[in-house]
Design a protein around this motif. Structure first.
Motif, mmCIF file in Angstrom:
data_model
loop_
_atom_site.group_PDB
_atom_site.id
_atom_site.type_symbol
_atom_site.label_atom_id
_atom_site.label_comp_id
_atom_site.label_asym_id
_atom_site.label_seq_id
_atom_site.Cartn_x
_atom_site.Cartn_y
_atom_site.Cartn_z
ATOM 1 N N ALA A 136 0.834 -1.206 0.000
ATOM 2 C CA ALA A 136 0.000 0.000 0.000
ATOM 3 C C ALA A 136 0.871 1.260 0.000
ATOM 4 C CB ALA A 136 -0.933 -0.013 1.206
ATOM 5 N N GLN A 137 1.905 1.264 0.837
ATOM 6 C CA GLN A 137 2.775 2.434 0.928
ATOM 7 C C GLN A 137 3.470 2.726 -0.398
ATOM 8 O OE1 GLN A 137 5.407 1.408 4.134
ATOM 9 N NE2 GLN A 137 3.778 1.416 5.674
ATOM 10 N N ARG A 138 3.861 1.676 -1.104
ATOM 11 C CA ARG A 138 4.647 1.854 -2.325
ATOM 12 C C ARG A 138 3.794 2.063 -3.574
ATOM 13 N NH1 ARG A 138 8.995 -2.960 -0.785
ATOM 14 N NH2 ARG A 138 9.880 -1.855 1.030
ATOM 15 N N SER A 139 2.496 1.752 -3.468
ATOM 16 C CA SER A 139 1.620 1.891 -4.635
ATOM 17 C C SER A 139 0.618 3.030 -4.498
ATOM 18 C CB SER A 139 0.849 0.590 -4.861
ATOM 19 O OG SER A 139 -0.070 0.360 -3.789
ATOM 20 N N GLY A 140 0.423 3.524 -3.267
ATOM 21 C CA GLY A 140 -0.587 4.545 -3.044
ATOM 22 C C GLY A 140 -1.962 3.985 -2.752
ATOM 23 N N ALA A 141 -2.078 2.673 -2.700
ATOM 24 C CA ALA A 141 -3.364 2.047 -2.357
ATOM 25 C C ALA A 141 -3.634 2.202 -0.859
ATOM 26 C CB ALA A 141 -3.353 0.571 -2.744
ATOM 27 N N GLU A 142 -4.857 1.869 -0.438
ATOM 28 C CA GLU A 142 -5.244 1.995 0.960
ATOM 29 C C GLU A 142 -5.562 0.622 1.549
ATOM 30 O OE1 GLU A 142 -8.478 4.682 1.468
ATOM 31 O OE2 GLU A 142 -7.720 6.095 -0.030
ATOM 32 N N LEU A 143 -5.442 0.516 2.865
ATOM 33 C CA LEU A 143 -5.823 -0.694 3.590
ATOM 34 C C LEU A 143 -7.178 -0.497 4.236
ATOM 35 C CD1 LEU A 143 -2.469 -1.526 5.419
ATOM 36 C CD2 LEU A 143 -3.335 -2.564 3.321
ATOM 37 N N ASP A 144 -7.988 -1.536 4.204
ATOM 38 C CA ASP A 144 -9.260 -1.541 4.929
ATOM 39 C C ASP A 144 -9.334 -2.860 5.687
ATOM 40 O OD1 ASP A 144 -11.709 -0.748 5.882
ATOM 41 O OD2 ASP A 144 -12.816 -1.283 4.060
ATOM 42 N N PHE A 145 -10.126 -2.875 6.780
ATOM 43 C CA PHE A 145 -10.124 -4.042 7.656
ATOM 44 C C PHE A 145 -11.539 -4.441 8.062
ATOM 45 C CE2 PHE A 145 -6.088 -1.929 8.165
ATOM 46 C CZ PHE A 145 -5.184 -2.980 8.096
ATOM 47 N N ILE A 146 -11.793 -5.749 8.011
ATOM 48 C CA ILE A 146 -13.008 -6.299 8.594
ATOM 49 C C ILE A 146 -12.773 -6.382 10.093
ATOM 50 C CG2 ILE A 146 -14.576 -8.273 8.679
ATOM 51 C CD1 ILE A 146 -13.556 -9.027 5.862
ATOM 52 N N PRO A 147 -13.607 -5.720 10.916
ATOM 53 C CA PRO A 147 -13.355 -5.713 12.360
ATOM 54 C C PRO A 147 -13.591 -7.080 13.000
ATOM 55 C CG PRO A 147 -14.885 -3.953 11.698
ATOM 56 C CD PRO A 147 -14.772 -4.898 10.547
ATOM 57 N N VAL A 148 -13.020 -7.240 14.192
ATOM 58 C CA VAL A 148 -13.215 -8.439 15.002
ATOM 59 C C VAL A 148 -14.220 -8.109 16.102
ATOM 60 C CG1 VAL A 148 -12.101 -10.155 16.488
ATOM 61 C CG2 VAL A 148 -10.857 -9.184 14.537
#
Length: 409
Positions: A136-148
């Motif tokens: 993500a850091q190197r491509s400009g993409a973002e992270l998203d997360f399914i919560p627990v």
């Protein structure tokens, strides 16, 4: 008081494991970190170096052919074990971490860009988190997360809302290495595929206890490590659907992954060799094949049922102790391990005392710091089971926990 030494007979599954024969009074409860290795696996590795030692794919002499047969024969074993549609979809790697890095690198170079997202969960091992952070850091993409959720399951109520045309890939664990939660991977894959989104499954904790059929799952990628399925360290598998492996660029350059080379350009070998640069871990691959053969004889489903039973017995016994706090895992969807804390006692201290009493448990954050923080913890103790564990060992563990609390309080 020291536990009596247990005599092992040839009818005891523990007899097949040299380490457990050498330390018959040890209770090994750290299979979530690495499983012990049966004699048949060790013999197969030794046989390669003693009788078949040569490089693969490069020599037409007898030793070269024997080495290639050992290596490619293990690929066939993996191919059948997970029911892939083609053997070319099986890539040997250095382990789960290496396999995930391969896929994350390929996506970073060809499919990730600003505006795209990578969907993970809040229970991922660092191996299925950090490579995607880097991508993500190197491509400009973002992270998203399914919560627990509070009960240790994934919050999937808004899954469809999270899955949209911005998501480039979903990467999730099948079984949590901290909670033991068994995630509904088939449901997640079906939902993602309905929107044209590929899914990577981290099967490091599930492969040794849950039958895995990649065609039935419709997984796009599935990864696991040899050392967690009774095989050697430094080995692993990336399963990738052919169309996806064709789309990804090579991960490393060098020998065996090329077709033609000149001074300025190269063309790539066919699958799976496009992703297997250099001399591979031939002995490790042979050992992995032997491990899967051993597990096939034991029947993965029966091993999984055995470990699930031990999990439920341990949880029921720990529930009786007010000074033990277990990390949650949803009833009916958990297996293989129990993580817990002891009131007023640091997990490292407890693990050291238990070690002196002959118990091998994991202590720490288990390479899942965000998940521990989700439950307000920096670490825990973890008891994780293998095919060689027995119910009587749980009785001994409970006695040892009582002694440990008295000693450290």
């Amino acid at each position: 008081m020291k536990e009596p030494v247990m005599e092992l007979t040839e009818t005891d599954i523990r007899y097949e494991f040299p380490v457990l024969r050498s330390y018959p009074d040890m209770v090994y409860l750290d299979s979530g970190a690495t499983t012990q290795k049966p004699e048949s696996v060790l013999r197969r590795i030794d046989r390669y170096y003693r009788l078949e030692n040569a490089n693969v794919h490069r020599g037409i002499h007898a030793l070269g052919e024997a080495a290639t047969e050992a290596y490619e024969g293990s690929r066939d074993r993996v191919f059948k074990f997970i029911n892939a549609s083609r053997r070319e979809e099986i890539v040997f790697t250095g382990g789960t971490t290496d396999a995930i890095n391969l896929v994350a690198s390929g996506f970073r170079e060809s499919l990730l860009k600003p505006g795209k997202k990578i969907l993970l969960s809040g229970m991922e091992h660092h191996a299925n988190l950090v490579p995607w952070q880097l991508a993500a850091q190197r491509s400009g993409a973002e992270l998203d997360f399914i919560p627990v959720s509070d009960d240790g399951s994934l919050e999937l109520e808004d899954l469809e809302a999270r899955l949209n045309n911005k998501v480039a890939i979903v990467a999730l664990t099948q079984v949590s290495n901290v909670l033991g939660t068994v995630n509904p991977i088939d449901r997640i894959i079906d939902t993602a595929h309905s929107m044209g989104i590929p899914v990577l499954i981290d099967a490091a904790q599930s492969i040794s206890r849950i039958p895995v059929d990649v065609q039935q799952l419709k997984a796009d990628f599935l990864v696991f490590s040899g050392h967690k399925v009774y095989g050697p360290t430094g080995t692993g598998v990336l399963y990738g659907r052919e169309e996806w492996l064709d789309r990804l660029p090579p991960y490393r350059g060098g020998g065996d992954m090329i077709d033609t080379v000149d001074l300025h350009t190269s063309t790539w070998n066919t699958l799976p060799y496009k992703f297997e640069a250099g001399t591979p871990n031939i002995s490790g691959a042979a050992g992995l094949g032997a491990a899967l053969e051993w597990l096939d004889r034991r029947d993965v489903r029966r091993v999984g049922e055995h470990e699930e039973l031990l999990t439920e017995i341990l949880r029921s016994r720990l529930e009786e102790l007010s000074w033990i706090k277990m990390l949650p895992a949803p009833e009916g969807a958990r297996t293989g391990l129990v993580s817990f804390t002891i009131d007023g006692i640091h997990h490292y201290d407890a693990a050291q005392v238990l070690d002196k009493k002959g118990f091998a448990l994991r202590s720490g954050h288990h390479c899942a710091q965000p998940l521990h923080r989700r439950f307000g913890l920096e670490g825990s103790l973890r008891a994780s089971f293998g095919a060689y564990n027995r119910e009587s060992e749980i009785d001994r563990l409970l006695d040892a926990l009582h002694d440990t609390r008295r000693f450290l309080s």
